[in-house]
Motif scaffolding. Structure first.
Motif, PDB file in Angstrom:
ATOM      1  N   VAL A 188       0.931  -1.353   0.091  1.00 55.85           N
ATOM      2  CA  VAL A 188       0.116   0.262   0.073  1.00 55.85           C
ATOM      3  C   VAL A 188       0.451   1.060  -0.086  1.00 55.85           C
ATOM      4  O   VAL A 188       1.338   1.760   0.625  1.00 55.85           O
ATOM      5  CB  VAL A 188      -0.889   0.125   1.088  1.00 55.85           C
ATOM      6  N   LEU A 189       1.130   1.962  -0.868  1.00 59.07           N
ATOM      7  CA  LEU A 189       2.091   3.292  -0.761  1.00 59.07           C
ATOM      8  C   LEU A 189       1.790   4.460  -2.173  1.00 59.07           C
ATOM      9  O   LEU A 189       1.003   4.322  -2.033  1.00 59.07           O
ATOM     10  CB  LEU A 189       3.232   2.466  -1.612  1.00 59.07           C
ATOM     11  N   ALA A 190       1.650   3.766  -3.493  1.00 57.62           N
ATOM     12  CA  ALA A 190       1.729   5.044  -4.675  1.00 57.62           C
ATOM     13  C   ALA A 190       1.201   4.751  -5.358  1.00 57.62           C
ATOM     14  O   ALA A 190       0.961   5.369  -6.575  1.00 57.62           O
ATOM     15  CB  ALA A 190       3.312   5.733  -4.715  1.00 57.62           C
ATOM     16  N   GLN A 191       0.745   3.570  -5.598  1.00 58.99           N
ATOM     17  CA  GLN A 191      -0.191   3.368  -6.867  1.00 58.99           C
ATOM     18  C   GLN A 191      -2.112   3.514  -6.488  1.00 58.99           C
ATOM     19  O   GLN A 191      -1.818   4.257  -5.736  1.00 58.99           O
ATOM     20  CB  GLN A 191      -0.125   1.400  -7.315  1.00 58.99           C
ATOM     21  N   PRO A 192      -2.312   4.075  -8.194  1.00 63.21           N
ATOM     22  CA  PRO A 192      -3.623   4.772  -7.580  1.00 63.21           C
ATOM     23  C   PRO A 192      -4.306   4.578  -6.829  1.00 63.21           C
ATOM     24  O   PRO A 192      -4.616   2.807  -6.892  1.00 63.21           O
ATOM     25  CB  PRO A 192      -4.016   5.135  -8.576  1.00 63.21           C
ATOM     26  N   SER A 193      -5.678   4.789  -6.569  1.00 68.23           N
ATOM     27  CA  SER A 193      -6.798   4.048  -5.346  1.00 68.23           C
ATOM     28  C   SER A 193      -7.583   3.823  -6.049  1.00 68.23           C
ATOM     29  O   SER A 193      -8.028   4.187  -7.478  1.00 68.23           O
ATOM     30  CB  SER A 193      -7.180   4.826  -3.977  1.00 68.23           C
TER      31      SER A 193
END
Length: 533
Positions: A118-123
């Protein structure tokens, strides 16, 4: 972006389309992961996260003020503890079960357990913000929902079993409902249900859960009699709680636009307007019966208006908020009588305000949702509701409401009945305090602390004849008081001496309206839900 310019040399972080890879969105050691998101959107969503968190003490003060003073601190404790327990649950597996990128129709997978990747990928909520920001923001939704529901234990429920309930309930009730409502893979989402900020996952689910909890716990001692007249003990706390909630609700509703845009502005407008109209409407409803302008009534109406506008906040035009406020003020006011019809002791009217308020809001969203309001963010496309002659939307909203309410009530009751059964053999699962503990007060029995210092004094002060002669006041012997009371004796004696200097019995009497005196005509009633703390 112009060719030949080094992005690191610019005085700002440029925005480019997402080109990251992998479940984390890229390698932060080699790539600038900020360039995929606008700093304004990030700033607004962090602010909204803090605003939703502010709602937790709002719930705490609101519930505490409505209760009797001998259990006032326990409701504050439960609200903040709900934040702690639910936040851990959300980190552990709640977020993954709700917003996993690999979710099914009803529940998510465990690919993000412990915030793994859970970091920078689009939600999944919006490509405008990354997974990590969406996770912490939605975690506050989970916390406020649990805090709303556990108010049902007021004045008779034990703390440890309630903490266990928080973790279980958020896992098997809140997470599935939120998944099927907001995750693009969820069945309600795919059907076209509209719920901007939590009509079903937050309000209907918490209201139905509170009703089930109240039913399983049973009625408080004195329910339906003069000994338990449901009068709030601290109206000031209710007002403070309402203000915290009112302010925090801007983060709940306007933040649900998931970026800083015109849709968020419209959500803020309708949120405030519905709250105002709801408060005035509830006051008028009460005035017709009592000819009094009730402060508690106004605060209740404000909350009802805020609850109702929650699902429609990102979908309806400004003028529709007036209808939401009026309908919520009237509907939730009448719904407070429901507990008497079914003989359930919902002492804080959680089902009436949140359960019924959420239902009203969902249905009105089906009528007043407008396609042009949803598209104010520049990318959301809906068929609309009644304003767009898309009448099937009303049926979808009703389906969402009924299924969510039924699921929450039934599963909550199953959890609690199971815990109650286990409590016969394992004490940590015993839900309800003993009658003697209830009479003493949950604050004293479970916390050993009090919302107000003078409660410690008046619990053991026993005036002699004449009833108001402070010089004759003594304390129980240490043997009768026990170790806990004997430790208080020094501070109690100091307070009594100070009272004598300030005017004796009159000062003592004004500190607490619940002193036990020999003359029944001198007995003063507390302004709380019960008459004697």
């Amino acid at each position: 972006m112009s060719q030949g310019i080094d992005p690191n040399s610019l005085p700002y972080v440029p925005y480019v389309a997402y080109i990251g890879s992998g479940p984390t969105g890229g390698d932060s050691l080699h790539d600038n992961l900020n360039i995929y998101y606008k700093s304004g959107d990030i700033a607004w969503m962090i602010t909204s996260t803090a605003l939703v968190l502010l709602m937790i003490p709002g719930v705490a003060f609101f519930y505490s003020g409505l209760a009797r003073r001998k259990s006032a601190l326990s409701l504050i404790w439960l609200s903040v503890m709900a934040t702690a327990v639910t936040s851990f649950q959300w980190f552990f597996w709640g977020y993954s079960l709700t917003f996993s990128h690999q979710a099914g129709n009803f529940i998510g997978a465990l690919d993000n357990i412990g915030y793994t990747n859970v970091l920078a990928q689009p939600s999944v909520g919006s490509p405008r913000i990354p997974d990590l920001l969406f996770a912490v923001y939605q975690g506050m939704f989970a916390a406020i929902t649990v805090a709303l529901a556990v108010g049902a234990v007021c004045e008779r429920g034990r703390m440890l079993p309630c903490m266990i309930f928080m973790f279980i309930w958020s896992t098997i009730v809140y997470d599935p409902i939120a998944c099927w409502t907001w995750n693009p893979h969820g069945w309600i989402f795919k059907l076209g249900g509209l719920d901007s900020a939590g009509g079903t996952p937050v309000h209907i689910s918490s209201g139905a859960a509170a009703l089930a909890y109240s039913y399983v716990l049973g009625k408080r001692t004195g329910f339906g009699t003069h000994a338990l007249n449901f009068r709030p003990h601290n109206t000031t706390h209710i007002v403070i709680g309402t203000v915290f909630l009112w302010v925090g609700w801007f983060g709940l509703n306007a933040g649900s636009a998931l970026s800083a845009n015109m849709r968020a502005i419209m959500a803020a407008v309708v949120t405030n307007l519905a709250a105002c109209v709801g408060g005035v409407t509830w006051c008028l409803m009460d005035y017709r019966l009592e000819r009094k302008w009730s402060t508690v009534g106004f605060c209740s109406g404000v909350i009802a208006g805020l609850v109702a506008i929650t699902p429609g906040s990102g979908y309806v035009p400004a003028w529709a908020a007036v209808v939401f406020g009026v309908c919520a003020g009237i509907g939730c006011n009448f719904a407070t009588q429901f507990k008497y019809w079914i003989q359930v002791d919902d002492g804080l009217d959680i089902f009436a305000v949140h359960g019924i308020g959420g239902l009203i809001g969902n249905l009105l969203t089906g009528l007043f949702a407008a396609d042009y309001i949803a598209h104010l963010d520049g990318y959301t496309v809906i068929a609309g509701g009644g304003l767009n002659h898309h009448w099937i939307q009303l049926a979808l909203q009703l389906c969402d409401s009924v299924v969510g309410m039924t699921y929450s009530f039934a599963v909550t009751a199953l959890i609690l009945v199971t815990m109650s059964y286990l409590g016969r053999y394992v004490p940590i699962f015993r839900l309800r305090a003993e009658k003697e503990e209830e009479a003493l007060g949950i604050d004293d029995v479970e916390l050993g602390e009090f919302a107000y210092d003078y409660v410690e004094l008046t619990r053991d002060v026993k005036p002699r004849d004449p009833p108001h002669d402070v010089s004759q006041i003594d304390f129980d012997d240490d043997e009768e008081m026990g170790d806990r009371e004997s430790q208080r004796s020094h501070s109690q004696a100091e307070m009594v001496n100070e009272l004598e200097l300030r005017g004796g019995a009159f000062a003592l009497r004004t500190m607490s309206r619940s002193l036990e005196v020999t003359d029944p005509h001198e007995h003063q009633h507390s302004g709380g839900i019960g008459m004697v703390a």
